[in-house]
Write an enzyme that holds these catalytic residues in place. Structure first.
Site, PDB file in Angstrom:
ATOM      1  N   LYS A  77      42.856  40.314  27.233  1.00  0.00           N
ATOM      2  CA  LYS A  77      43.960  41.199  27.600  1.00  0.00           C
ATOM      3  C   LYS A  77      44.007  42.476  26.775  1.00  0.00           C
ATOM      4  CE  LYS A  77      47.283  38.019  29.692  1.00  0.00           C
ATOM      5  NZ  LYS A  77      48.684  37.571  29.684  1.00  0.00           N
ATOM      6  N   LYS A 128      37.855  33.922  40.129  1.00  0.00           N
ATOM      7  CA  LYS A 128      39.112  33.199  40.288  1.00  0.00           C
ATOM      8  C   LYS A 128      40.082  34.004  41.161  1.00  0.00           C
ATOM      9  CE  LYS A 128      42.222  32.766  36.976  1.00  0.00           C
ATOM     10  NZ  LYS A 128      43.044  32.420  35.819  1.00  0.00           N
ATOM     11  N   LYS A 185      46.064  37.632  40.492  1.00  0.00           N
ATOM     12  CA  LYS A 185      46.948  38.725  40.890  1.00  0.00           C
ATOM     13  C   LYS A 185      46.405  40.074  40.437  1.00  0.00           C
ATOM     14  CE  LYS A 185      50.128  36.904  37.468  1.00  0.00           C
ATOM     15  NZ  LYS A 185      51.302  36.049  37.486  1.00  0.00           N
TER      16      LYS A 185
HETATM   17  P1  AMP Z   1      49.513  33.065  35.695  1.00  0.00           P
HETATM   18  O1  AMP Z   1      49.697  33.587  37.077  1.00  0.00           O
HETATM   19  O2  AMP Z   1      48.190  33.422  35.104  1.00  0.00           O
HETATM   20  O3  AMP Z   1      50.698  33.314  34.793  1.00  0.00           O
HETATM   21  O4  AMP Z   1      49.445  31.474  35.842  1.00  0.00           O
HETATM   22  C1  AMP Z   1      50.535  30.637  36.204  1.00  0.00           C
HETATM   23  C2  AMP Z   1      50.017  29.219  36.445  1.00  0.00           C
HETATM   24  O5  AMP Z   1      49.132  29.207  37.602  1.00  0.00           O
HETATM   25  C3  AMP Z   1      49.176  28.673  35.282  1.00  0.00           C
HETATM   26  O6  AMP Z   1      49.419  27.267  35.133  1.00  0.00           O
HETATM   27  C4  AMP Z   1      47.760  28.945  35.727  1.00  0.00           C
HETATM   28  O7  AMP Z   1      46.844  28.093  35.100  1.00  0.00           O
HETATM   29  C5  AMP Z   1      47.835  28.720  37.254  1.00  0.00           C
HETATM   30  N1  AMP Z   1      46.807  29.507  38.003  1.00  0.00           N
HETATM   31  C6  AMP Z   1      46.655  30.863  38.013  1.00  0.00           C
HETATM   32  N2  AMP Z   1      45.625  31.237  38.802  1.00  0.00           N
HETATM   33  C7  AMP Z   1      45.083  30.087  39.327  1.00  0.00           C
HETATM   34  C8  AMP Z   1      43.990  29.792  40.238  1.00  0.00           C
HETATM   35  N3  AMP Z   1      43.236  30.762  40.778  1.00  0.00           N
HETATM   36  N4  AMP Z   1      43.752  28.494  40.522  1.00  0.00           N
HETATM   37  C9  AMP Z   1      44.509  27.499  39.983  1.00  0.00           C
HETATM   38  N5  AMP Z   1      45.547  27.701  39.129  1.00  0.00           N
HETATM   39  C10 AMP Z   1      45.841  28.974  38.795  1.00  0.00           C
END
Ligand code: AMP
Ligand code: TRP
Length: 343
Positions: A121, A205, A208
Site C-alpha cells: 500500500k 484477484k 475493487k
Molecule cells: P477488503 O475488500 O480487501 O477490505 O476485504 C474484505 C474481506 O473480503 C476480507 O476478508 C478479504 O479477505 C475478502 N476478500 C477481498 N477480495 C476477495 C476475493 N477476490 N476473493 C475472496 N475474498 C476476498
C-alpha cells in the site's frame, strides 16, 4: 514470528470480523467474507465496519460516512440479522483506540517491518504514508482482542495480520504476567471461494482497485450488468472438462466453476458432473441466471436500506451499545494489568 505453545484460554468461543469502509463491495467480498458471516450468524458474531482503518489513507469525510453506511447495508442485505450479529462502526467504541495504543507499546518495530500489506500500500513513497497505515495491523489486533475473539473468518490476504494478533496476545500475556488473559486467536480461512479471481484475467484477484469494472461483479450491479459481465467474462474455446483435474491450466474456466459452486452451494464435482463436456455457450447463461438470482436481490435491498440512513444508523447505534458492553470491561482490566491508576 514463531508459534509458541498457546497460552491456556478458558473463555467462550467468540467470532468477530470486519470489512474496511472504503470502495464498493464485489462478488469476492461476498463469497470470501459476507456470505460466510451469514452462514455462522447463529453463533452471534461481532461484525463491524472498520472506519478507523479506512482513514489510514485519505477519505473525504462525507464519502466516509456514506461508505460506512453502505457496508452496514451490505451486511444486512446479504442476510445478517442485527439481533444475532452485533453490527457496529469501530469508531463508535472508543476502547478500540485505547487498546491499540497499549498494543503499539507491545508490538515490536521488527514485527511490523515484515507486514507485506504495508509494503504494497505504501509503494515507493513509504515516507509519505500515514503513521496509521504502518500501525494498521496493531489496530486490527486491538479490534479482535478487545472482544477476546477466538475465531476470525477472513480471506487469504489477512493471514499475516492474524499471525501478528497472535504474537501480540502472547507477548502481552507474558509481559504482564497474565497467562490466558487474551486468547491466541484462530484465523478461519476456508470455503469454496476464499480467493475469487477477476472475470477478465484468471490470474488476478477480483479487486475493487482493478481499473476495469468488467473484471468484477459489484454488489450494487443490476441484473443486466451482472448477466452482461458474465456473458463477456474471459474464457478459453474448449468445453468444460469431464473431471475437476481437467481444469488445471485453465484459470478462467476454474474461476467460473468455483463461483458457480459457491453461489449454488454445490461442490465443484457436482458442477462438473452437470456441465462437463458442455461449452461456455451453455454454462455462461446458466451461471448468469444463478448470479442474477443470488446477487441482484442483495443490490436491490442495499438500495432500499440506503434510502433510509436513519434506519441503518439505528442498527449501528444499537450494535455499538452492545459492543461497548463487552469491550469496556476488557479494556478496564487491561489498563489495570498495565498499571494505570484506577480512579
Ligand atoms: P477488503 O475488500 O480487501 O477490505 O476485504 C474484505 C474481506 O473480503 C476480507 O476478508 C478479504 O479477505 C475478502 N476478500 C477481498 N477480495 C476477495 C476475493 N477476490 N476473493 C475472496 N475474498 C476476498
Ligand atoms: N484488515 C481487514 C480487511 O482489509 C479489515 C479488518 C480490520 C478486520 N480489523 C479487522 C478483519 C479485524 C478481521 C478482524 O479486510
Amino acid at each position: 514470528m514463531t508459534d509458541q505453545a498457546p497460552a491456556p484460554y478458558a473463555g467462550p468461543k467468540r467470532i468477530l470480523s470486519g470489512i474496511q469502509a472504503s470502495g464498493a463491495l464485489h462478488l469476492g467480498n461476498y463469497l470470501g467474507a459476507l456470505k460466510r458471516f451469514v452462514d455462522i450468524q447463529d453463533e452471534k458474531p461481532f461484525i463491524f465496519v472498520a472506519d478507523m482503518h479506512a482513514i489510514t489513507v485519505w477519505q473525504d469525510p462525507a464519502v466516509l460516512a456514506a461508505q460506512t453506511r453502505e457496508i452496514a447495508a451490505a451486511y444486512i442485505a446479504a442476510g445478517l440479522d442485527p439481533k444475532k450479529a452485533t453490527i457496529f462502526p469501530q469508531s463508535a467504541v472508543p476502547a478500540h483506540a485505547e487498546l491499540a495504543w497499549i498494543f503499539n507499546c507491545v508490538a515490536r518495530l521488527g514485527w511490523l517491518d515484515r507486514m507485506t500489506q504495508f509494503k504494497e500500500k505504501s509503494g515507493k513513497h513509504k515516507e509519505r504514508s500515514s503513521v496509521g497505515l504502518y500501525t494498521y495491523p496493531v489496530l486490527q489486533a486491538a479490534d479482535i482482542l478487545l472482544y477476546k475473539a477466538t475465531h476470525v473468518p477472513v480471506g487469504e490476504d489477512q493471514k499475516q495480520h492474524l499471525e501478528l494478533t497472535r504474537d501480540i496476545a502472547q507477548k502481552f500475556n507474558n509481559d504482564f504476567n497474565a497467562p490466558g488473559f487474551f486468547p491466541v486467536t484462530e484465523p478461519v480461512i476456508e470455503g469454496p471461494a476464499t480467493r475469487v479471481m477477476s472475470l477478465r484475467d484468471g490470474s488476478a484477484k477480483m479487486s475493487k482497485s482493478d481499473p476495469s469494472d468488467a473484471s468484477r461483479i459489484n454488489l450494487m450491479d443490476d441484473a443486466d450488468a451482472i448477466a452482461n459481465k458474465i456473458r463477456r467474462a474471459k474464457t478459453d474455446p474448449e468445453p468444460l472438462p469431464e473431471t475437476l483435474e481437467g481444469l488445471a491450466g485453465r484459470p478462467e474456466a476454474k474461476n467460473l466453476v468455483d463461483i458457480y459452486a459457491a453461489l449454488s452451494g454445490q461442490t465443484k464435482d457436482q458442477v462438473i458432473a452437470e456441465f462437463g463436456g458442455k461449452g461456455f455457450g451453455t454454462f455462461k447463461p446458466a451461471l448468469a441466471e444463478l448470479a442474477v438470482e443470488k446477487m441482484s436481490p442483495i443490490g436491490a435491498r442495499m438500495r432500499e436500506l440506503m434510502a433510509d440512513p436513519a434506519q441503518i444508523d439505528a442498527v449501528l447505534k444499537d450494535g455499538a451499545e452492545r459492543a461497548r458492553a463487552i469491550a469496556d470491561p476488557v479494556v478496564a482490566e487491561t489498563k489495570k494489568l498495565v498499571g494505570f491508576l484506577q480512579l
